[in-house]
Design an enzyme around this catalytic site. Structure first.
Site, PDB file in Angstrom:
ATOM      1  N   MET A 123      47.417   4.240 113.955  1.00 61.65           N
ATOM      2  CA  MET A 123      45.856   3.695 113.406  1.00 61.65           C
ATOM      3  C   MET A 123      45.372   2.389 114.084  1.00 61.65           C
ATOM      4  SD  MET A 123      47.049   3.893 109.250  1.00 61.65           S
ATOM      5  CE  MET A 123      44.865   3.803 108.985  1.00 61.65           C
ATOM      6  N   HIS A 124      44.013   2.443 114.152  1.00 62.37           N
ATOM      7  CA  HIS A 124      43.472   1.845 114.452  1.00 62.37           C
ATOM      8  C   HIS A 124      43.049   1.344 116.577  1.00 62.37           C
ATOM      9  CE1 HIS A 124      44.853  -0.083 110.433  1.00 62.37           C
ATOM     10  NE2 HIS A 124      46.085   0.268 111.155  1.00 62.37           N
ATOM     11  N   ASP A 162      49.119   7.717 109.856  1.00 59.52           N
ATOM     12  CA  ASP A 162      50.478   7.859 110.824  1.00 59.52           C
ATOM     13  C   ASP A 162      51.275   7.220 108.782  1.00 59.52           C
ATOM     14  OD1 ASP A 162      50.188   4.929 110.800  1.00 59.52           O
ATOM     15  OD2 ASP A 162      51.584   4.680 112.573  1.00 59.52           O
TER      16      ASP A 162
END
Length: 507
Positions: A81-82, A240
């Site tokens: 992520m991110h 995830d």
């Protein structure tokens, strides 16, 4: 026979896994790639490495399984992520992706809080601005690489870059988008107020879907590259951890999991929106439409043990290679011979800064209590215990919020260690089981693809049909008490070192 494909774009590698419609693993391939750290606290990767790994993985599982491409009913995508992916007008990558564990954006996070107000931001996005989140990365590139940023025509997350390569569609979904710091998490849409105040054009962002929704189909070009059949559906998928929740059956109230992967997470599902006003844990949309999850995150969980292995265990790696086993098996054996407390040695797993509960990009790892008596065995055990204590920090906040569970499912690479699972049970003081399938996020997004293809009525129904868990480990009173004494000392260390971390960061 019909199949479902799950692709998980991780930090160390991409796993591609093929399942039958009962959730049984048919074939799996993982291809690794490097992470660059140009400066202390920075972390970057080339998104094109992810695509190459995905192509190799898809071709690999098709070859190994002998499955006909047209028999694959759907594809699900999971990913780290991110991390920030910037594309130009031709969909070419403009710069290496800035990863989730990168800590360079402290000034930009302060700017976001000053511009919007921290309380207002948490009200809108359910989270404060954190250095790992995407919003600060966008502001950093705009400030430090303005000419490059002018060329940006699209902002994507890792799995959504793979989606673009597969389908030609610009799309994301609510669980991953929640971690950008730009989504109105309570209402599951982009926040007009946040985007306007930060000066980010919504045209740069993707359309937001729910996780099981169909977002596009495999193009003819992608079919030629991967071996998939053109027209195969690709669903939204999930970040995830939201994907791991589906892959472990944590999709209804009262269920939780703990993962020890590169990062560590304690994750609880909730049908009712629950936000920590202090922002110590994340509240994100989950992969179940209309529901959320609350999770605490430690940035360097398995990464701490991996760091120790890579830097200090070269001979163990070579021995494991000769024995044709994983080096972690040998490291586990060394740690198991050491008593609880590692002979009064503690480890703080802050190698990449920390989120829960400290929200401090400047803190760093430390061994405390190191003496001449200690060998690598004690240090390995201390690393494993320190990571477990950091997960206890996460669990304590979830308990405060009333979303914790008395039983958790352990997943991630660390869950393969019986020693580490025992630590979790005794330190978190709850039952710890494991899912019968070890495929976690890849299985989770494959099930989401099954929902999108109409094979299952809903995400909970898919999990009910497929997910099975092993008998749980239960906490042992004596061991739990011994760990508790060390945990209380562990808790006292960060406050004692906080000012020193800040001073060190300024040097």
């Amino acid at each position: 026979m019909e199949y479902l494909l799950g692709i998980d774009i991780g930090t160390s590698g991409t796993k591609t896994a093929l399942f039958d419609t009962a959730g049984k693993l048919v074939a799996s391939k993982t291809y690794e790639y490097p992470m660059a750290q140009p400066k202390n606290g920075w972390a970057e990767q080339d998104p094109r490495d992810w695509w190459r790994a995905a192509v190799q993985g898809i071709r690999g599982v098709l070859r190994e399984s002998g499955a006909k491409p047209e028999s694959i009913r759907g594809v699900g995508l999971s990913g780290q992520m991110h991390s920030l992916v910037l594309l130009d007008e031709h969909d070419e990558v403009l710069r290496p992706a800035i990863l989730w564990c990168d800590q360079r954006t402290a000034a930009e996070c302060d700017e976001i809080h000053e511009t919007i107000g921290k309380s207002r931001l948490i009200e809108l996005t359910a989270n404060p601005a954190l250095t790992g989140f995407t919003s600060g990365k966008i502001l950093w590139v705009r400030r430090h690489e303005p000419e490059l940023f002018k060329k940006c025509r699209r902002i994507l997350l890792p799995k959504d870059y793979i989606r673009l390569k597969l389908t030609g569609e610009y799309a994301t979904e609510v669980s991953d988008a929640s971690g950008m710091g730009l989504l109105d998490v309570p209402h599951r849409r982009w926040s007009d107020e946040v985007l306007q105040k930060l000066g980010i054009d919504q045209e740069l962002l993707c359309r937001v879907y729910e996780s099981p929704e169909v977002t596009g189909t495999v193009t003819k070009r992608a079919a030629e590259e991967t071996g998939l059949a053109a027209g195969t559906i690709v669903v939204g998928g999930a970040g995830d951890n939201a994907a791991a929740a589906v892959g472990t059956g944590v999709v209804t109230d009262g269920k939780a999991f703990a993962t020890i992967g590169t990062s560590g997470v304690v994750f609880a599902h909730t049908d009712q929106l629950s936000i920590d006003p202090a922002g110590r844990v994340h509240t994100f949309c989950c992969a179940v439409p209309g529901a959320w999850h609350v999770m605490g995150v430690t940035l360097a969980a398995g990464a701490s043990l991996q760091w120790f292995r890579n830097q200090l265990c070269g001979d163990i790696i070579e021995k494991a290679k000769a024995l044709k086993i994983d080096p972690y098996v040998l490291m586990d054996q060394m740690a198991e011979a050491v008593p609880i407390g590692a002979e009064r040695l503690l480890f703080l797993p802050y190698l990449m800064g920390e989120r829960t509960p400290h929200l401090d990009p400047d803190c760093r790892g430390a061994f405390v209590g190191l003496s001449a008596i200690h060998t690598r065995a004690e240090m390995i055990r201390a690393v494993m215990e320190g990571v477990t204590y950091s997960l206890r920090d996460c669990a304590e906040i979830l308990r405060e919020m009333g979303v914790a569970s008395e039983r958790i499912v352990a997943c991630g690479g660390g869950s393969l260690s019986p020693l580490w699972r025992g630590m979790l049970a005794n330190v978190l003081r709850c039952e710890v089981s494991t899912a019968a399938s070890r495929e976690g996020p890849a299985l989770g997004v494959a099930l989401l693809a099954g929902v999108g293809a109409g094979l299952y009525e809903s995400v909970p129904a898919a999990c009910e049909a497929v997910i099975r868990t092993e008998s749980p480990l239960r906490p042992e009173a004596e061991a739990a008490g011994r760990y508790e004494a060390y945990y209380q000392v562990y808790r006292s260390l960060y406050p004692a070192l906080r000012d020193s971390y800040a001073a060190l960061a300024k040097l």
